[in-house]
Enzyme design. Structure first.
Site, short mmCIF file in Angstrom:
data_model
loop_
_atom_site.label_atom_id
_atom_site.label_comp_id
_atom_site.label_asym_id
_atom_site.label_seq_id
_atom_site.Cartn_x
_atom_site.Cartn_y
_atom_site.Cartn_z
CG ASP A 82 6.91 -75.87 -18.16
OD1 ASP A 82 5.69 -75.97 -17.87
OD2 ASP A 82 7.78 -76.69 -17.51
CG HIS A 83 6.65 -75.40 -13.74
ND1 HIS A 83 5.72 -75.59 -12.85
CD2 HIS A 83 6.69 -76.46 -14.40
CE1 HIS A 83 5.33 -76.85 -12.77
NE2 HIS A 83 5.95 -77.52 -14.01
CG HIS A 180 8.64 -81.38 -12.40
ND1 HIS A 180 8.14 -80.53 -11.49
CD2 HIS A 180 8.17 -81.16 -13.52
CE1 HIS A 180 6.93 -80.01 -12.11
NE2 HIS A 180 6.96 -80.32 -13.46
N GLY A 181 11.98 -84.32 -13.17
CA GLY A 181 13.31 -84.90 -13.04
C GLY A 181 13.43 -86.41 -13.41
N GLY A 210 7.32 -85.82 -17.39
CA GLY A 210 7.13 -87.07 -18.34
C GLY A 210 8.49 -87.75 -18.70
CG ASN A 230 5.16 -80.29 -19.78
OD1 ASN A 230 4.49 -80.43 -20.80
ND2 ASN A 230 5.11 -79.36 -19.02
CB VAL A 231 10.08 -84.62 -22.83
CG1 VAL A 231 11.25 -85.42 -22.84
CG2 VAL A 231 8.91 -85.90 -22.40
#
Length: 289
Positions: A82-83, A180-181, A210, A230-231
């Protein structure tokens, strides 16, 4: 069983109108917890790691652990980086056996994002590795990538079309108002923007940020075309809090089997809730190709 490319997994989800959750994992324990949770609900699942987690645990070790979990629980598992902003790390993960990678060049200009994304597509697509890219900027913190709320930008639908056409990327994460977060207030999700992008872009879309988004909002995102959700923070917080609670109540009980069991229970409960949220329960149909 081998790990699955997330391209056919997400294409199937998009076609049939459900989502697949991608859970960020930070330890070998959490890899097995997530896959066990998915197995209990007969759901496919995606494991994903940040650059920091790869550097901490090792790409090859993560691949071997994810493969072992997939085999043990007999669940289709995709493994996603990811990222990632580091092309060399992407190559390392592809060589190690990752089945999906994200090149995040969203902090650059549109043309530079296209150039960097296409470089990864040219490397990985022929190996049946899924590639994800981001357009716009999702706010918040993801590992060591920080985007201030004032710098967050939503994706432009017409640019999404041009981006997919110019790069050939099979999965797109457009910025649509999530972060995010954990949110300080209510998330400002642009559902009209999601619908517009999904109507004119053929590839599956990805919902970043998410964690802590109300279930009804995530379901609406999925219904509009978000195939991957995404979690990260919610899962990490759930099992970390379970460990903290254990030591608060039993400060002298140091047996890892005791506090890790509580972490596992919390993780599986969170995994189950997110799988039910996106509608992938009972979708465990193999193979995807």
């Amino acid at each position: 069983m081998t790990l699955y490319s997330t391209t056919p997994m997400l294409n199937k989800a998009k076609k049939e109108g459900y989502g697949i959750v991608a859970f960020n994992v930070h330890s070998f324990d959490s890899i097995f917890w997530v896959v066990e949770g998915a197995a209990q609900l007969y759901s496919p699942v995606i494991l994903q790691t940040t650059m920091g987690t790869v550097k901490s645990l090792g790409a090859k070790n993560i691949v071997e652990a994810a493969t072992a979990a997939s085999n043990y629980f007999d669940v289709p598992v995709g493994l996603h980086l990811d990222h990632c902003t580091d092309y060399e790390l992407i190559k390392q993960c592809v060589r190690a056996g990752y089945t999906s990678v994200m090149i995040d060049a969203s902090m650059h200009s549109f043309d530079e994002n296209v150039t960097r994304t296409k470089e990864v597509v040219d490397l990985a697509k022929s190996l049946h590795v899924n590639i994800e890219a981001e357009l716009g900027k999702v706010g918040g913190v993801e590992d060591d990538i920080v985007v201030d709320e004032k710098d967050a930008q939503k994706a432009v639908p017409e640019e999404c079309v041009a981006f997919v056409e110019q790069t050939g990327v099979p999965t797109l994460a457009p910025a649509i108002g999530t972060a995010h977060g954990i949110y300080k207030g209510d998330p400002d999700i642009d559902f009209d923007r999601i619908q517009k992008i999904a109507e004119i872009v053929d590839v599956p879309l990805v919902l970043h940020g998410g964690s802590a988004v109300p279930d009804k909002d995530v379901r609406q995102c999925v219904s509009l075309g978000m195939a991957k959700v995404n979690v990260s923070t919610e899962l990490k917080n759930a099992y970390s809090q379970a460990i903290a609670d254990h030591f608060k109540e039993y400060p002298d009980q140091l047996d890892p089997r005791q506090y890790l069991q509580k972490a596992k229970d919390a993780a599986i409960e969170m995994v189950a809730s997110k799988i039910k949220m996106v509608g992938s329960e009972g979708k465990l149909v193999k193979p995807f190709v």
